[in-house]
Scaffold this motif. Structure first.
Motif, PDB file in Angstrom:
ATOM      1  N   ASN A  11     -57.851 -91.528 -22.471  1.00 17.72           N
ATOM      2  CA  ASN A  11     -57.134 -90.913 -23.593  1.00 17.72           C
ATOM      3  C   ASN A  11     -58.065 -90.638 -24.775  1.00 17.72           C
ATOM      4  N   LEU A  12     -59.056 -91.499 -24.970  1.00 14.50           N
ATOM      5  CA  LEU A  12     -60.039 -91.277 -26.034  1.00 14.50           C
ATOM      6  C   LEU A  12     -60.888 -90.042 -25.760  1.00 14.50           C
ATOM      7  N   LEU A  13     -61.154 -89.790 -24.480  1.00 11.83           N
ATOM      8  CA  LEU A  13     -62.000 -88.657 -24.095  1.00 11.83           C
ATOM      9  C   LEU A  13     -61.215 -87.357 -23.904  1.00 11.83           C
ATOM     10  N   LYS A  14     -59.936 -87.379 -24.191  1.00 12.56           N
ATOM     11  CA  LYS A  14     -59.075 -86.215 -23.935  1.00 12.56           C
ATOM     12  C   LYS A  14     -59.628 -84.944 -24.566  1.00 12.56           C
ATOM     13  N   TRP A  15     -59.855 -84.932 -25.848  1.00 12.20           N
ATOM     14  CA  TRP A  15     -60.294 -83.705 -26.510  1.00 12.20           C
ATOM     15  C   TRP A  15     -61.761 -83.370 -26.258  1.00 12.20           C
ATOM     16  N   PRO A  16     -62.671 -84.361 -26.190  1.00 14.86           N
ATOM     17  CA  PRO A  16     -64.034 -84.001 -25.787  1.00 14.86           C
ATOM     18  C   PRO A  16     -64.081 -83.324 -24.420  1.00 14.86           C
ATOM     19  N   ILE A  17     -63.278 -83.801 -23.469  1.00 14.54           N
ATOM     20  CA  ILE A  17     -63.249 -83.181 -22.143  1.00 14.54           C
ATOM     21  C   ILE A  17     -62.646 -81.782 -22.211  1.00 14.54           C
ATOM     22  N   ALA A  18     -61.589 -81.618 -23.022  1.00 11.22           N
ATOM     23  CA  ALA A  18     -60.969 -80.298 -23.174  1.00 11.22           C
ATOM     24  C   ALA A  18     -61.960 -79.300 -23.766  1.00 11.22           C
ATOM     25  N   LEU A  19     -62.693 -79.713 -24.780  1.00 12.81           N
ATOM     26  CA  LEU A  19     -63.671 -78.820 -25.411  1.00 12.81           C
ATOM     27  C   LEU A  19     -64.831 -78.518 -24.467  1.00 12.81           C
ATOM     28  N   LEU A  20     -65.225 -79.519 -23.666  1.00 14.66           N
ATOM     29  CA  LEU A  20     -66.273 -79.286 -22.665  1.00 14.66           C
ATOM     30  C   LEU A  20     -65.808 -78.276 -21.626  1.00 14.66           C
ATOM     31  N   ALA A  21     -64.550 -78.401 -21.189  1.00 18.16           N
ATOM     32  CA  ALA A  21     -64.006 -77.451 -20.210  1.00 18.16           C
ATOM     33  C   ALA A  21     -63.953 -76.049 -20.801  1.00 18.16           C
ATOM     34  N   LEU A  22     -63.534 -75.961 -22.057  1.00 16.42           N
ATOM     35  CA  LEU A  22     -63.447 -74.656 -22.722  1.00 16.42           C
ATOM     36  C   LEU A  22     -64.827 -74.020 -22.854  1.00 16.42           C
ATOM     37  N   PHE A  23     -65.801 -74.807 -23.266  1.00 20.09           N
ATOM     38  CA  PHE A  23     -67.158 -74.287 -23.446  1.00 20.09           C
ATOM     39  C   PHE A  23     -67.786 -73.906 -22.111  1.00 20.09           C
ATOM     40  N   SER A  24     -67.450 -74.655 -21.056  1.00 25.61           N
ATOM     41  CA  SER A  24     -68.088 -74.448 -19.756  1.00 25.61           C
ATOM     42  C   SER A  24     -67.462 -73.324 -18.946  1.00 25.61           C
TER      43      SER A  24
END
Length: 229
Positions: A11-24
């Motif tokens: 849950n802590l990594l939710k938005w970092p992972i979302a932004l990584l997916a968006l950037f990638s």
């Protein structure tokens, strides 16, 4: 205790992972475009036949509730279950039906967004087929690739039908998060499948995405510096 820690970390990594997916996402698309033209006719023909075979069956039979509602529901709830188990929860109830849909209950922690959203990007039947074929390669290559196209078509159609703003799962994790995460996540698994069909390694796939991501990052930095000067 460990399950609660895993839930908290995810849950802590939710938005970092979302932004990584968006950037990638652009990098994944370019990695796919580089490789998809290398698929030979011996692979494309049976795979495309499998894609169309499921699509035809879906149009003729599976659009009818009696024939088509249980299997997508089963796969949906199975995916929730797999991710609950992967994150060390104990599943206490699993149920699917034609009339009332399905549900999964688990204990051991508060849960995490990955369990909730997994059915909307993770191709469970595709992965199960790949794993089964890896350990028990009983099918001829053409038949295996045809069946692979069949389950990929199932995943694409069921995911498109399930992914809408009215889905409680998507509302639970946040629609804006879904817009950031789901396109890249779905494209990621599609690209991985193409690399598998080309008999390329996961390392080659990740390296290709990484190289394109670095290139995009450099372009973004150059553009930002240009605007500031």
């Amino acid at each position: 205790m460990l399950t609660r820690f895993i839930d908290g970390l995810i849950n802590l990594l939710k938005w970092p992972i979302a932004l990584l997916a968006l950037f990638s996402t652009p990098a994944i698309a370019l990695a796919i475009s580089d490789e998809i033209t290398k698929l030979s006719g011996n692979t494309l023909i049976p795979f495309t036949a499998g894609l169309f075979a499921y699509f035809i069956l879906w149009k003729l039979l599976f659009t009818r509730r009696l024939w088509g509602s249980w299997l997508p529901t089963f796969e949906h709830e199975l995916t929730h279950t797999l991710f609950a188990l992967i994150t060390l929860h104990k599943v206490t109830d699993f149920h699917t039906s034609y009339e009332k849909g399905g549900h999964v209950q688990y204990i051991g922690g508060p849960g995490n967004w990955l369990i909730t959203i997994a059915p909307y990007f993770f191709p469970t039947f595709v992965i199960l087929l790949l794993v089964a074929h890896f350990y028990f390669p009983l099918l001829q290559r053409d038949l295996f690739i045809l069946l692979l196209g069949f389950v990929v078509s199932f995943h694409l159609i069921s995911t498109l039908l399930e992914t809408n703003a009215k889905q409680p799962d998507l509302s639970k994790v946040g629609l804006f998060f879904c817009w950031c995460f789901l396109p890249g996540a779905n494209l990621f698994f599609l690209g991985w499948l193409i690399f598998i069909l080309l008999e390329r390694s996961a390392t080659q796939y990740f390296t290709s995405i990484y190289n394109y991501s670095i290139h995009h990052g450099e372009l973004a930095l150059a553009f930002a510096n240009k605007q500031l000067t």
